[in-house]
Design a protein around this motif. Structure first.
Motif, mmCIF file in Angstrom:
data_model
loop_
_atom_site.group_PDB
_atom_site.id
_atom_site.type_symbol
_atom_site.label_atom_id
_atom_site.label_comp_id
_atom_site.label_asym_id
_atom_site.label_seq_id
_atom_site.Cartn_x
_atom_site.Cartn_y
_atom_site.Cartn_z
ATOM 1 N N LEU A 113 0.829 -1.207 0.000
ATOM 2 C CA LEU A 113 0.000 0.000 0.000
ATOM 3 C C LEU A 113 0.864 1.258 0.000
ATOM 4 O O LEU A 113 1.988 1.247 0.520
ATOM 5 N N CYS A 117 -1.791 5.288 3.075
ATOM 6 C CA CYS A 117 -2.762 4.236 3.403
ATOM 7 C C CYS A 117 -2.267 3.399 4.576
ATOM 8 O O CYS A 117 -3.037 3.034 5.460
ATOM 9 N N LYS A 147 -11.086 7.416 2.597
ATOM 10 C CA LYS A 147 -10.689 6.834 1.307
ATOM 11 C C LYS A 147 -9.455 5.952 1.469
ATOM 12 O O LYS A 147 -9.389 4.850 0.918
ATOM 13 N N HIS A 148 -8.471 6.436 2.221
ATOM 14 C CA HIS A 148 -7.265 5.634 2.470
ATOM 15 C C HIS A 148 -7.623 4.347 3.215
ATOM 16 O O HIS A 148 -7.107 3.276 2.908
ATOM 17 N N ASN A 150 -10.542 2.748 3.279
ATOM 18 C CA ASN A 150 -11.267 1.839 2.387
ATOM 19 C C ASN A 150 -10.320 1.138 1.424
ATOM 20 O O ASN A 150 -10.447 -0.065 1.180
ATOM 21 N N LYS A 151 -9.371 1.884 0.893
ATOM 22 C CA LYS A 151 -8.398 1.298 -0.035
ATOM 23 C C LYS A 151 -7.573 0.224 0.680
ATOM 24 O O LYS A 151 -7.353 -0.862 0.151
ATOM 25 N N HIS A 155 -7.677 -3.846 -0.148
ATOM 26 C CA HIS A 155 -6.432 -4.497 -0.555
ATOM 27 C C HIS A 155 -6.084 -5.658 0.390
ATOM 28 O O HIS A 155 -5.726 -6.750 -0.062
#
Length: 166
Positions: A113, A117, A147-148, A150-151, A155
């Motif tokens: 990541l 993140c 957003k970070h 969720n990413k 992943h």
């Protein structure tokens, strides 16, 4: 032509465009999302919506997110609540190897990541920081923290899927 029939043609054309777009992408969930958006638009009344194209597109996008969220929710229970036959079964000899493999996979997923993140995930999940605290500390918006996060979660979920018993 009356105003109501003109507006009906407008939203109907937008609806058809959206359905066609999702069909081209071969995503049945997208068609379902457009249906949900259309239903919502009709229930709320066409007169209250100023830009039917934008409303349908945004509503379909939101409905698609809801569809994916509902699918991703897992039934979670505490280990104490499980019956004896429901507890995970791993031999003691295998337990440390399995745990080591799982930790290695988690560390690899985290290292893949972007740094932002990683920081957000570690601070929130491991250190217990709130999104607001992370945003203030890192100098980014709360929305960006989400957003970070969720990413990172997506992943990690994808990379640790092989360890799931289901």
């Amino acid at each position: 032509m009356s105003r109501s029939s003109a507006s009906k043609k407008g939203w109907l054309a937008h609806y058809s465009e959206l359905v066609a777009a999702w069909r081209r992408k071969k995503q049945g969930d997208g068609e379902d999302a457009v249906q949900e958006a259309m239903l919502s638009m009709l229930e709320n009344g066409l007169g209250t919506i100023k830009d039917s194209r934008r409303y349908l597109a945004r509503s379909a996008s939101n409905a698609l997110v809801d569809i994916y969220r509902k699918r991703s929710v897992l039934d979670m229970r505490c280990l104490d609540e499980l019956d004896d036959d429901e507890h995970p079964k791993v031999d003691d000899a295998q337990s440390s190897v399995y745990t080591g493999e799982l930790m290695d996979a988690l560390m690899t997923a985290l290292e893949e990541l972007p740094l932002q993140c990683q920081k957000v995930y570690i601070r929130h999940r491991l250190e217990g920081w709130t999104h607001a605290e992370i945003a203030a500390d890192m100098g980014i918006s709360r929305s960006m923290v989400e957003k970070h996060m969720n990413k990172a979660l997506l992943h990690i979920h994808e990379n640790l899927q092989k360890f799931s018993p289901y």
